[in-house]
Design a protein around this motif. Structure first.
Motif, PDB file in Angstrom:
ATOM      1  N   ALA A   1     -26.309 -13.642  17.293  1.00 17.93           N
ATOM      2  CA  ALA A   1     -26.744 -14.230  16.028  1.00 17.93           C
ATOM      3  C   ALA A   1     -25.565 -14.416  15.083  1.00 17.93           C
ATOM      4  CB  ALA A   1     -27.811 -13.340  15.383  1.00 17.93           C
ATOM      5  N   ALA A   2     -24.672 -13.426  15.032  1.00 14.88           N
ATOM      6  CA  ALA A   2     -23.517 -13.517  14.141  1.00 14.88           C
ATOM      7  C   ALA A   2     -22.572 -14.642  14.548  1.00 14.88           C
ATOM      8  CB  ALA A   2     -22.769 -12.184  14.121  1.00 14.88           C
ATOM      9  N   LEU A   3     -22.401 -14.838  15.849  1.00 15.58           N
ATOM     10  CA  LEU A   3     -21.489 -15.872  16.347  1.00 15.58           C
ATOM     11  C   LEU A   3     -22.172 -17.216  16.539  1.00 15.58           C
ATOM     12  CD1 LEU A   3     -19.505 -13.793  19.026  1.00 15.58           C
ATOM     13  CD2 LEU A   3     -18.792 -14.390  16.695  1.00 15.58           C
ATOM     14  N   GLN A   4     -23.495 -17.230  16.401  1.00 15.69           N
ATOM     15  CA  GLN A   4     -24.280 -18.456  16.587  1.00 15.69           C
ATOM     16  C   GLN A   4     -24.040 -19.075  17.965  1.00 15.69           C
ATOM     17  OE1 GLN A   4     -26.717 -19.953  14.250  1.00 15.69           O
ATOM     18  NE2 GLN A   4     -26.529 -17.740  13.904  1.00 15.69           N
ATOM     19  N   VAL A   5     -24.141 -18.223  18.985  1.00 13.91           N
ATOM     20  CA  VAL A   5     -24.018 -18.684  20.365  1.00 13.91           C
ATOM     21  C   VAL A   5     -25.274 -18.273  21.133  1.00 13.91           C
ATOM     22  CG1 VAL A   5     -21.503 -18.577  20.359  1.00 13.91           C
ATOM     23  CG2 VAL A   5     -22.815 -16.568  21.102  1.00 13.91           C
ATOM     24  N   PRO A   6     -25.574 -18.936  22.242  1.00 16.79           N
ATOM     25  CA  PRO A   6     -26.784 -18.606  23.009  1.00 16.79           C
ATOM     26  C   PRO A   6     -26.695 -17.232  23.668  1.00 16.79           C
ATOM     27  CG  PRO A   6     -25.907 -20.764  23.629  1.00 16.79           C
ATOM     28  CD  PRO A   6     -24.868 -20.095  22.801  1.00 16.79           C
ATOM     29  N   LEU A   7     -27.849 -16.675  23.936  1.00 16.16           N
ATOM     30  CA  LEU A   7     -27.968 -15.400  24.642  1.00 16.16           C
ATOM     31  C   LEU A   7     -28.716 -15.622  25.948  1.00 16.16           C
ATOM     32  CD1 LEU A   7     -27.893 -12.248  24.789  1.00 16.16           C
ATOM     33  CD2 LEU A   7     -30.061 -12.266  23.528  1.00 16.16           C
ATOM     34  N   LEU A   8     -28.125 -15.147  27.039  1.00 19.89           N
ATOM     35  CA  LEU A   8     -28.790 -15.196  28.336  1.00 19.89           C
ATOM     36  C   LEU A   8     -29.215 -13.792  28.719  1.00 19.89           C
ATOM     37  CD1 LEU A   8     -29.630 -16.685  30.960  1.00 19.89           C
ATOM     38  CD2 LEU A   8     -27.348 -16.142  31.857  1.00 19.89           C
ATOM     39  N   ARG A   9     -30.500 -13.614  28.972  1.00 17.71           N
ATOM     40  CA  ARG A   9     -31.002 -12.312  29.420  1.00 17.71           C
ATOM     41  C   ARG A   9     -30.671 -12.141  30.901  1.00 17.71           C
ATOM     42  NH1 ARG A   9     -36.894 -13.771  27.434  1.00 17.71           N
ATOM     43  NH2 ARG A   9     -35.950 -15.816  27.855  1.00 17.71           N
ATOM     44  N   ALA A  10     -30.042 -11.016  31.221  1.00 19.10           N
ATOM     45  CA  ALA A  10     -29.615 -10.740  32.595  1.00 19.10           C
ATOM     46  C   ALA A  10     -30.028  -9.311  32.928  1.00 19.10           C
ATOM     47  CB  ALA A  10     -28.094 -10.911  32.728  1.00 19.10           C
ATOM     48  N   HIS A  11     -31.178  -9.158  33.553  1.00 14.87           N
ATOM     49  CA  HIS A  11     -31.789  -7.846  33.724  1.00 14.87           C
ATOM     50  C   HIS A  11     -31.645  -7.308  35.148  1.00 14.87           C
ATOM     51  CE1 HIS A  11     -33.395  -7.737  29.741  1.00 14.87           C
ATOM     52  NE2 HIS A  11     -34.259  -8.723  29.924  1.00 14.87           N
ATOM     53  N   LEU A  12     -31.591  -5.989  35.237  1.00 18.02           N
ATOM     54  CA  LEU A  12     -31.591  -5.310  36.535  1.00 18.02           C
ATOM     55  C   LEU A  12     -32.993  -4.862  36.922  1.00 18.02           C
ATOM     56  CD1 LEU A  12     -28.426  -3.054  36.045  1.00 18.02           C
ATOM     57  CD2 LEU A  12     -28.561  -5.357  37.031  1.00 18.02           C
TER      58      LEU A  12
ATOM     59  N   LEU B   1     -26.924  -4.610  21.119  1.00 25.32           N
ATOM     60  CA  LEU B   1     -25.737  -5.227  20.531  1.00 25.32           C
ATOM     61  C   LEU B   1     -25.729  -6.740  20.738  1.00 25.32           C
ATOM     62  CD1 LEU B   1     -22.905  -2.758  21.656  1.00 25.32           C
ATOM     63  CD2 LEU B   1     -23.792  -3.054  19.342  1.00 25.32           C
ATOM     64  N   ALA B   2     -26.217  -7.187  21.885  1.00 29.33           N
ATOM     65  CA  ALA B   2     -26.092  -8.595  22.255  1.00 29.33           C
ATOM     66  C   ALA B   2     -26.831  -9.520  21.295  1.00 29.33           C
ATOM     67  CB  ALA B   2     -26.604  -8.807  23.678  1.00 29.33           C
ATOM     68  N   ARG B   3     -28.038  -9.166  20.920  1.00 27.04           N
ATOM     69  CA  ARG B   3     -28.820 -10.047  20.041  1.00 27.04           C
ATOM     70  C   ARG B   3     -28.151 -10.195  18.667  1.00 27.04           C
ATOM     71  NH1 ARG B   3     -34.227 -11.208  20.930  1.00 27.04           N
ATOM     72  NH2 ARG B   3     -34.725 -10.685  18.765  1.00 27.04           N
ATOM     73  N   PRO B   4     -27.754  -9.105  18.001  1.00 31.40           N
ATOM     74  CA  PRO B   4     -27.069  -9.273  16.708  1.00 31.40           C
ATOM     75  C   PRO B   4     -25.725 -10.002  16.823  1.00 31.40           C
ATOM     76  CG  PRO B   4     -27.928  -7.042  16.932  1.00 31.40           C
ATOM     77  CD  PRO B   4     -28.054  -7.688  18.273  1.00 31.40           C
TER      78      PRO B   4
ATOM     79  N   PRO C   1     -34.066 -14.020  15.372  1.00 28.99           N
ATOM     80  CA  PRO C   1     -33.345 -13.843  16.640  1.00 28.99           C
ATOM     81  C   PRO C   1     -32.392 -14.995  16.894  1.00 28.99           C
ATOM     82  CG  PRO C   1     -35.621 -14.472  17.021  1.00 28.99           C
ATOM     83  CD  PRO C   1     -35.492 -14.210  15.565  1.00 28.99           C
ATOM     84  N   PRO C   2     -31.353 -14.766  17.699  1.00 36.78           N
ATOM     85  CA  PRO C   2     -30.429 -15.831  18.062  1.00 36.78           C
ATOM     86  C   PRO C   2     -31.095 -16.822  19.011  1.00 36.78           C
ATOM     87  CG  PRO C   2     -29.989 -13.884  19.363  1.00 36.78           C
ATOM     88  CD  PRO C   2     -31.038 -13.498  18.351  1.00 36.78           C
ATOM     89  N   VAL C   3     -30.352 -17.826  19.405  1.00 42.92           N
ATOM     90  CA  VAL C   3     -30.859 -18.773  20.394  1.00 42.92           C
ATOM     91  C   VAL C   3     -30.945 -18.060  21.741  1.00 42.92           C
ATOM     92  CG1 VAL C   3     -30.433 -20.936  21.600  1.00 42.92           C
ATOM     93  CG2 VAL C   3     -29.856 -20.729  19.167  1.00 42.92           C
ATOM     94  N   VAL C   4     -32.150 -17.828  22.221  1.00 41.18           N
ATOM     95  CA  VAL C   4     -32.350 -17.168  23.516  1.00 41.18           C
ATOM     96  C   VAL C   4     -32.669 -18.241  24.547  1.00 41.18           C
ATOM     97  CG1 VAL C   4     -33.687 -15.482  24.808  1.00 41.18           C
ATOM     98  CG2 VAL C   4     -33.181 -15.080  22.385  1.00 41.18           C
TER      99      VAL C   4
ATOM    100  N   ALA D   1     -27.120  -2.611  13.959  1.00 38.56           N
ATOM    101  CA  ALA D   1     -26.091  -3.611  14.266  1.00 38.56           C
ATOM    102  C   ALA D   1     -26.229  -4.836  13.387  1.00 38.56           C
ATOM    103  CB  ALA D   1     -26.165  -3.999  15.746  1.00 38.56           C
ATOM    104  N   ARG D   2     -27.451  -5.284  13.154  1.00 35.07           N
ATOM    105  CA  ARG D   2     -27.664  -6.460  12.298  1.00 35.07           C
ATOM    106  C   ARG D   2     -27.172  -6.187  10.883  1.00 35.07           C
ATOM    107  NH1 ARG D   2     -30.505 -10.598  14.290  1.00 35.07           N
ATOM    108  NH2 ARG D   2     -31.755 -10.293  16.173  1.00 35.07           N
ATOM    109  N   ARG D   3     -27.467  -4.977  10.399  1.00 37.65           N
ATOM    110  CA  ARG D   3     -27.023  -4.621   9.053  1.00 37.65           C
ATOM    111  C   ARG D   3     -25.495  -4.619   8.985  1.00 37.65           C
ATOM    112  NH1 ARG D   3     -29.032   0.410   8.664  1.00 37.65           N
ATOM    113  NH2 ARG D   3     -31.109  -0.448   8.311  1.00 37.65           N
ATOM    114  N   ALA D   4     -24.849  -4.089  10.019  1.00 39.53           N
ATOM    115  CA  ALA D   4     -23.385  -4.032  10.025  1.00 39.53           C
ATOM    116  C   ALA D   4     -22.765  -5.420  10.058  1.00 39.53           C
ATOM    117  CB  ALA D   4     -22.908  -3.214  11.225  1.00 39.53           C
ATOM    118  N   LEU D   5     -23.431  -6.360  10.725  1.00 39.59           N
ATOM    119  CA  LEU D   5     -22.889  -7.708  10.877  1.00 39.59           C
ATOM    120  C   LEU D   5     -23.382  -8.663   9.792  1.00 39.59           C
ATOM    121  CD1 LEU D   5     -23.149  -8.140  14.752  1.00 39.59           C
ATOM    122  CD2 LEU D   5     -21.185  -7.404  13.390  1.00 39.59           C
TER     123      LEU D   5
END
Length: 403
Positions: free
Chosen positions: A113-124, A107-110, A182-185, A172-176
């Motif tokens: 991209a839709a909001l044109q905001v950066p994405l921060l990867r935060a992994h466990l 969900l986060a990547r689409p 990809p968005p700004v990662v 999700a990309r299709r829905a949005l």
């Protein structure tokens, strides 16, 4: 700063992100979080604007764990993705940054991209962290091939996670209505584990920051049955045994195996039945069966832990400073079993499918009586509890937004 966290996972994959949200909100930041709707109270009580990911009947998953019903559940979840994507996009309007791990990345990547905001990867888990020193979390068997095998295992892990996310992300990309671009990662990744356990390293392209496990604050509200607290106070020789959301083919047999091993060793036990992976009732006064208890509260109060090896559960066990025995079901769990064994704080992991009364009895006996293992576990726990954890992530977020 306005940050939106997406954590579409089970308890062990949601609570660490709740800890991040609590820390950010405590510092005065605006926090929104999308997670399964049964975590609504936990987030809203922390002052976090909650975005429910509704529609998954977790009781149905527990009651019908065969392959056909799980496939049907998978199709059902895919049908929910468009609704979730639109709900998160609308609720996150105006946010400065999206943050997610593997559970929320579809969900986060689409949405980013839709909001044109950066994405921060935060992994466990050590995803996107290739190394010759440890294997990829989805291919730990390659470890025996040495450095070349470990490198290859990270490729296998990347291919596996990409395949896992491809379907939900496409829907999700299709829905949005967003393109496949990809968005700004952001060129940094934060990890919710310790470099003392998995030594991730930065390179020219990516800064990797292992802050320590993201644990809920000690003053977080915990609703504990009084009878359980009394049970724990009666003796120091109590172990915790539970497999979280994992569902094997014979939960009643697994419960019987665990109960017989506990009796054979002569120890008392809290059995966490979770989603039904352990199905039964306490057969003796020395065993207390409960559905779930916050690990951060329970584990420091027991002498040893037995669990499936999820990233969050493993972290809670190590932070508690007690030996742990991992009986993995799959996914990244064998990886954590291998890491804890290599650190000398755990017997060698044994897959849940091969867990017997004798195997579990030997593991319990060793964890309770091996002084060297107990000392190593205590020392590691002391190290991990000193790490910044969630505070380190918010420090990084503040530097990113300020920069």
């Amino acid at each position: 700063m306005d940050v939106t966290i997406i954590a579409n996972d089970t308890r062990g994959g949601v609570e660490p992100y709740l800890a991040l949200g609590i820390e950010a909100a405590k510092r005065g930041h605006e926090v929104r979080a999308a997670a399964p709707d049964d975590y609504a109270t936990a987030f809203t009580q922390a002052g976090i604007r909650f975005i429910p990911l509704s529609g998954v009947d977790r009781e149905a998953i527990s009651a019908h764990a065969d392959r056909s019903s799980l496939r049907e559940m998978g199709r059902h979840v895919e049908g929910l993705v468009p609704v979730w994507a639109r709900d998160v996009r609308d609720a996150a309007e105006g946010t400065d940054l999206i943050m997610a791990g593997i559970g929320g990345m579809g969900l986060a990547r689409p949405v980013a991209a839709a909001l044109q905001v950066p994405l921060l990867r935060a992994h466990l888990q050590p995803l996107d962290a290739p190394s010759r020193d440890y294997p990829g979390p989805l291919a730990p068997r390659f470890d025996r091939l040495g450095p070349p095998g470990r490198r290859l295992s990270h490729v296998v892990t990347r291919v596996g996670t990409t395949a896992l996310l491809a379907g939900p992300e496409r829907v999700a990309r299709r829905a949005l209505g967003v393109a496949t671009t990809p968005p700004v990662v952001l060129p940094s990744i934060v990890y919710g584990f310790s470099a003392s356990v998995v030594p991730v390293a930065s390179d020219r392209a990516t800064r990797r920051i292992a802050t320590g496990w993201w644990a809920l604050p000690g003053d977080a509200a915990v609703d504990i049955p009084p009878e359980l607290a009394s049970f724990l106070d009666e003796s120091s020789q109590v172990v915790s045994i539970g497999f979280g959301s994992m569902l094997g083919p014979a939960p009643e047999r697994l419960f019987d195996t665990v109960a017989r091993a506990v009796t054979a060793v002569g120890v008392r036990a809290v059995m966490l039945t979770g989603w039904g992976g352990l199905a039964g009732t306490s057969p003796t006064p020395d065993i207390r069966a409960v559905t779930a208890v916050p690990h951060g509260w329970l584990f420091p109060r027991v002498a040893a832990t037995v669990h499936h090896g999820g990233a969050g559960t493993t972290g809670a066990s190590l932070r508690a400073g007690v030996p742990t025995f991992i009986a993995p079901f799959g996914a990244d769990q064998p990886f954590w079993g291998s890491r804890t064994h290599r650190l000398g704080v755990s017997p060698a992991p044994v897959p849940q499918s091969r867990l017997t009364v004798d195997v579990l009895s030997r593991a319990l006996d060793r964890m309770l009586r091996d002084g060297v293992m107990r000392e190593r576990a205590a020392a590691l726990g002391d190290t991990l509890r000193r790490e910044p954890g969630a505070a380190g992530v918010v420090d990084h977020l503040e530097s990113v937004v300020a920069g």
